[in-house]
Design a protein around this motif. Structure first.
Motif, PDB file in Angstrom:
ATOM      1  N   ASP A 138      32.005 -68.477  38.217  1.00 59.31           N
ATOM      2  CA  ASP A 138      32.129 -68.648  39.669  1.00 59.31           C
ATOM      3  C   ASP A 138      30.784 -68.858  40.353  1.00 59.31           C
ATOM      4  O   ASP A 138      30.664 -69.676  41.250  1.00 59.31           O
ATOM      5  CB  ASP A 138      32.860 -67.460  40.302  1.00 59.31           C
ATOM      6  N   GLN A 155      38.511 -70.300  40.247  1.00 61.26           N
ATOM      7  CA  GLN A 155      38.681 -71.607  40.864  1.00 61.26           C
ATOM      8  C   GLN A 155      38.715 -72.643  39.747  1.00 61.26           C
ATOM      9  O   GLN A 155      38.234 -72.378  38.655  1.00 61.26           O
ATOM     10  CB  GLN A 155      37.544 -71.891  41.830  1.00 61.26           C
ATOM     11  N   GLN A 202      41.062 -70.454  34.265  1.00 62.43           N
ATOM     12  CA  GLN A 202      41.144 -70.084  35.669  1.00 62.43           C
ATOM     13  C   GLN A 202      41.992 -68.824  35.774  1.00 62.43           C
ATOM     14  O   GLN A 202      43.145 -68.806  35.362  1.00 62.43           O
ATOM     15  CB  GLN A 202      41.750 -71.209  36.511  1.00 62.43           C
ATOM     16  N   SER A 235      42.740 -65.143  41.806  1.00 65.32           N
ATOM     17  CA  SER A 235      41.722 -64.708  42.759  1.00 65.32           C
ATOM     18  C   SER A 235      41.762 -63.194  42.863  1.00 65.32           C
ATOM     19  O   SER A 235      42.796 -62.574  42.650  1.00 65.32           O
ATOM     20  CB  SER A 235      41.987 -65.323  44.136  1.00 65.32           C
TER      21      SER A 235
END
Length: 152
Positions: free
Chosen positions: A8, A35, A49, A52
């Motif tokens: 990230d 992301q 990925q 979040s």
């Protein structure tokens, strides 16, 4: 050896150095981020990925990393956890985190966090530039030469 990248906040020049090293020494790399990531086509390079959330990528890396793997991160608590598992850690500026220096780094991080919270210190690290890029490349080369069998 497997290379795990806390992707990230990893600078693009560091990722490019890692992609070249992966091709050169045939070591698999997994970039972990919350992301989408674009990686060059290679069976040795993959991107994961994760959802979040606070520390989701870090937790994934901690769960997956094994002894003698290499983790690329500037996150000192993450570094401390994977060092406990026997992994090697280099931050994107080329500094090695080891069992001998990680406690001191954690203490300094906590101290600086306190200073920022009280407004006594503002700002972050200096910009990432050519010197940092070179320091990272050198640290990576030294570690790979020492801990990974180079193909002939």
């Amino acid at each position: 050896m497997q290379i795990w990248v806390d992707a990230d906040a990893c600078p693009n020049p560091v990722k490019e150095i890692l992609f070249r090293a992966s091709r050169r020494v045939k070591v698999p790399i997994t970039l972990v981020a919350n992301q989408p990531l674009i990686t060059p086509p290679s069976p040795l390079i993959k991107a994961i990925q994760v959802a979040s959330g606070f520390d989701v990528a870090d937790n994934y890396i901690v769960q997956q990393a094994r002894a003698n793997d290499l983790v690329i991160t500037a996150d000192i608590p993450l570094a401390a956890e994977v060092i406990e598992k026997g992994a090697h850690v280099i931050n994107p500026r080329g500094e090695r985190y080891t069992a001998n220096n990680i406690r001191q780094r954690l203490n300094m991080r906590d101290f600086m966090e306190e200073m920022r919270a009280t407004g006594q210190v503002t700002g972050g690290p200096p910009p990432f530039g050519p010197n940092e890029k070179q320091a990272f490349a050198n640290a990576l080369d030294r570690l790979l030469a020492k801990h990974h069998h180079m193909p002939q």
